[in-house]
Design a protein around this motif. Sequence first.
Motif, PDB file in Angstrom:
ATOM      1  N   GLU A 504      23.837 -30.761   3.044  1.00  0.00           N
ATOM      2  CA  GLU A 504      22.730 -31.061   2.962  1.00  0.00           C
ATOM      3  C   GLU A 504      22.241 -31.775   4.221  1.00  0.00           C
ATOM      4  OE1 GLU A 504      23.157 -35.338   0.614  1.00  0.00           O
ATOM      5  OE2 GLU A 504      23.572 -33.479  -0.742  1.00  0.00           O
ATOM      6  N   VAL A 505      20.997 -31.807   4.439  1.00  0.00           N
ATOM      7  CA  VAL A 505      20.386 -32.466   5.428  1.00  0.00           C
ATOM      8  C   VAL A 505      18.991 -32.950   5.060  1.00  0.00           C
ATOM      9  CG1 VAL A 505      19.243 -30.418   6.533  1.00  0.00           C
ATOM     10  CG2 VAL A 505      19.869 -32.186   7.918  1.00  0.00           C
ATOM     11  N   ILE A 506      18.581 -34.092   5.708  1.00  0.00           N
ATOM     12  CA  ILE A 506      17.470 -34.630   5.445  1.00  0.00           C
ATOM     13  C   ILE A 506      16.547 -34.337   6.884  1.00  0.00           C
ATOM     14  CG2 ILE A 506      16.073 -36.936   5.121  1.00  0.00           C
ATOM     15  CD1 ILE A 506      18.098 -37.910   3.800  1.00  0.00           C
ATOM     16  N   PRO A 507      15.618 -33.378   6.819  1.00  0.00           N
ATOM     17  CA  PRO A 507      15.207 -32.946   8.048  1.00  0.00           C
ATOM     18  C   PRO A 507      13.662 -33.971   8.235  1.00  0.00           C
ATOM     19  CG  PRO A 507      14.174 -31.489   6.440  1.00  0.00           C
ATOM     20  CD  PRO A 507      15.318 -32.377   5.472  1.00  0.00           C
ATOM     21  N   PRO A 508      13.224 -33.939   9.599  1.00  0.00           N
ATOM     22  CA  PRO A 508      12.203 -34.725   9.790  1.00  0.00           C
ATOM     23  C   PRO A 508      10.990 -34.273   8.790  1.00  0.00           C
ATOM     24  CG  PRO A 508      13.286 -34.308  12.007  1.00  0.00           C
ATOM     25  CD  PRO A 508      13.928 -33.552  10.619  1.00  0.00           C
ATOM     26  N   GLN A 509      10.163 -35.254   8.273  1.00  0.00           N
ATOM     27  CA  GLN A 509       9.162 -34.977   7.267  1.00  0.00           C
ATOM     28  C   GLN A 509       8.027 -35.943   7.469  1.00  0.00           C
ATOM     29  OE1 GLN A 509      11.118 -35.916   3.129  1.00  0.00           O
ATOM     30  NE2 GLN A 509      12.897 -35.319   4.659  1.00  0.00           N
ATOM     31  N   GLU A 510       6.930 -35.239   7.219  1.00  0.00           N
ATOM     32  CA  GLU A 510       5.589 -35.998   7.009  1.00  0.00           C
ATOM     33  C   GLU A 510       4.686 -35.679   5.907  1.00  0.00           C
ATOM     34  OE1 GLU A 510       2.024 -36.248  10.438  1.00  0.00           O
ATOM     35  OE2 GLU A 510       2.667 -34.313   9.845  1.00  0.00           O
ATOM     36  N   VAL A 511       4.322 -37.146   5.311  1.00  0.00           N
ATOM     37  CA  VAL A 511       3.414 -36.730   4.139  1.00  0.00           C
ATOM     38  C   VAL A 511       2.173 -37.188   4.565  1.00  0.00           C
ATOM     39  CG1 VAL A 511       3.078 -37.626   1.870  1.00  0.00           C
ATOM     40  CG2 VAL A 511       5.338 -37.307   2.562  1.00  0.00           C
ATOM     41  N   LYS A 512       1.192 -36.565   4.304  1.00  0.00           N
ATOM     42  CA  LYS A 512      -0.226 -36.705   4.834  1.00  0.00           C
ATOM     43  C   LYS A 512      -1.068 -36.295   3.746  1.00  0.00           C
ATOM     44  CE  LYS A 512      -3.508 -36.449   8.775  1.00  0.00           C
ATOM     45  NZ  LYS A 512      -3.917 -35.821  10.046  1.00  0.00           N
ATOM     46  N   GLY A 513      -2.078 -36.952   3.275  1.00  0.00           N
ATOM     47  CA  GLY A 513      -2.819 -36.665   2.120  1.00  0.00           C
ATOM     48  C   GLY A 513      -2.160 -35.923   0.867  1.00  0.00           C
ATOM     49  N   GLY A 514      -1.031 -36.581   0.570  1.00  0.00           N
ATOM     50  CA  GLY A 514      -0.226 -35.840  -0.544  1.00  0.00           C
ATOM     51  C   GLY A 514       0.272 -34.610  -0.312  1.00  0.00           C
TER      52      GLY A 514
END
Length: 539
Positions: A504-514
């Motif tokens: 398992e890995v937590i990738p870079p992520q972006e939340v914008k406008g839901g």
Amino acid sequence: MLILSALILAFAQPYIPGENSNEKTGKNAVSIYIDNSFSMHNVGQEGDLIELGKRKTSQILSRYREADQFQLLTNDFKVERQSFVNKADLSDQLSNVEVSPVSRNLDQVLQRQSAIFDNTKAGNKSAFILSDFQKSTTQLNKINSLDSSINYYFLPLKGNQEGNIFIDSAWLTSPILKVNQTNTIQFKVVNESDEAINDFTGKLKLNGRQKGMASFDLEANETKTAEIAFNITETGWNSGKISISDYPITFDDTYNISFPVQETSRILSINGNQPNRFLNAVFKTDPYFNVTNQQTGNINFSAFSRYSLIIVNEINQLSSGLKAELIDFTSKGGNVLLLPPSDTTGTSGNYNSLLGQIGADLLQSTSKRVDDIENLNLDHPFFQNVFEDVPDNVQLPQVNKYYKMTSMAQTRKRNLLKLKNGNNILNLYPYEQGNLFLSAVPFNENWTNLPKHAIFVPVLYKISLYSSNPYNLAYTIGEDQAIPVQKTLISTDEVFKLKKNNFEVIPPQEVKGGKLTMYLSGQIEEAGFYKLVSNQREG
């Protein structure tokens, strides 16, 4: 370009600087790239190519002093290998090099090595490139000029079999995937060999079951598109594999795919007066579509999330509550088709407050000028797989009257249908995760014959199924790609990870406008199927 080509071709046997190399004077900085892509599993006269590359690297190290600086580069471009180390540390790194599914083109490697050399003050800079130099990654026309301050050494590692057959890509021929009906998948096969192949076979497995196969011939160095017809028996996410057999180079013989299948597409039509008979007739012929008709006085706002498309059908006055719910529905990934009313009294102002909030063009006065639709914007993804070919002399629908629209400079408008006089008849406006489709005409015979024209059904189907961010059947390891997560409202405190068996890995992520977008950034090294898991829910 010619100099680089000559360098690669000149060394039939790998060249390593000798004891008397002029690089011995002063301090040396040495960057060694070992191509550890799957093709390096091939076997040459001196054994497995990846192991040969590691032995050649050891020979290179033996030519330099302990005080020199060294850096080892592989296709994963790992951060911990971006700095120079001593000879002993590089030998330790070398022992851990293994074949990886990630591949890099030559220009990427040369640029990375050049950037790494910016971190050293050594007077002598040498870059070694050890690779089998596959055609697909050695694209000389894409290579920028070489850094004249660096000595380059290209060491070809030659395998016994130079030819290869592989699956390049795959796609579904229809946007609608239905259970227990025939669907078709096409895939591109590339023959990178000088020999023709007869009766070559491609197979499709779906959810672990054999679903179909295709047999075809391949000419030498030919690229061919093959297809397999198959039935889907399960709704939800389906996982499949397209496979060929090309021994001994087998690493690229399987192409993994996954796609969602809905049992039905639910559509809500909110009607100002009676349900539109043309809309009902189109969707009634296909049980995949489940249409609910409601009057403006009987709208169940809480049920909006159950639908993929809401049609606003000739409502004279939109209530403030309906406008707010339509905006919320669109922002969360739904599609809205807005059909203005035949009664034009006060329509523009009432509708324009909704259109302005979404960033769409505004409705103006009506025109009673009869004109023909001239243009289908076939270049837009909306029309992909809708029409194979449109003859130049085809007669398109006619309009008798229509609402004129403003042409707002700041909108994200994509025109789909346009009149000969230049006025827009059907526009698409992406809004957050969803889309608004604005028609300049109601689907009414007094206004237009569009509902009786042959293009009406496919256009309506596409509106109901369209996504401005369509899912991919597959993503390629090693490519820096942004992966959007479809039609799910994401909170800013949610954290997502990808799981496959014990990995398992937590990738870079972006939340914008839901909306969630993930960036793999080289963190996935094994091909297969990964599950998206949230710290608050599972996907």
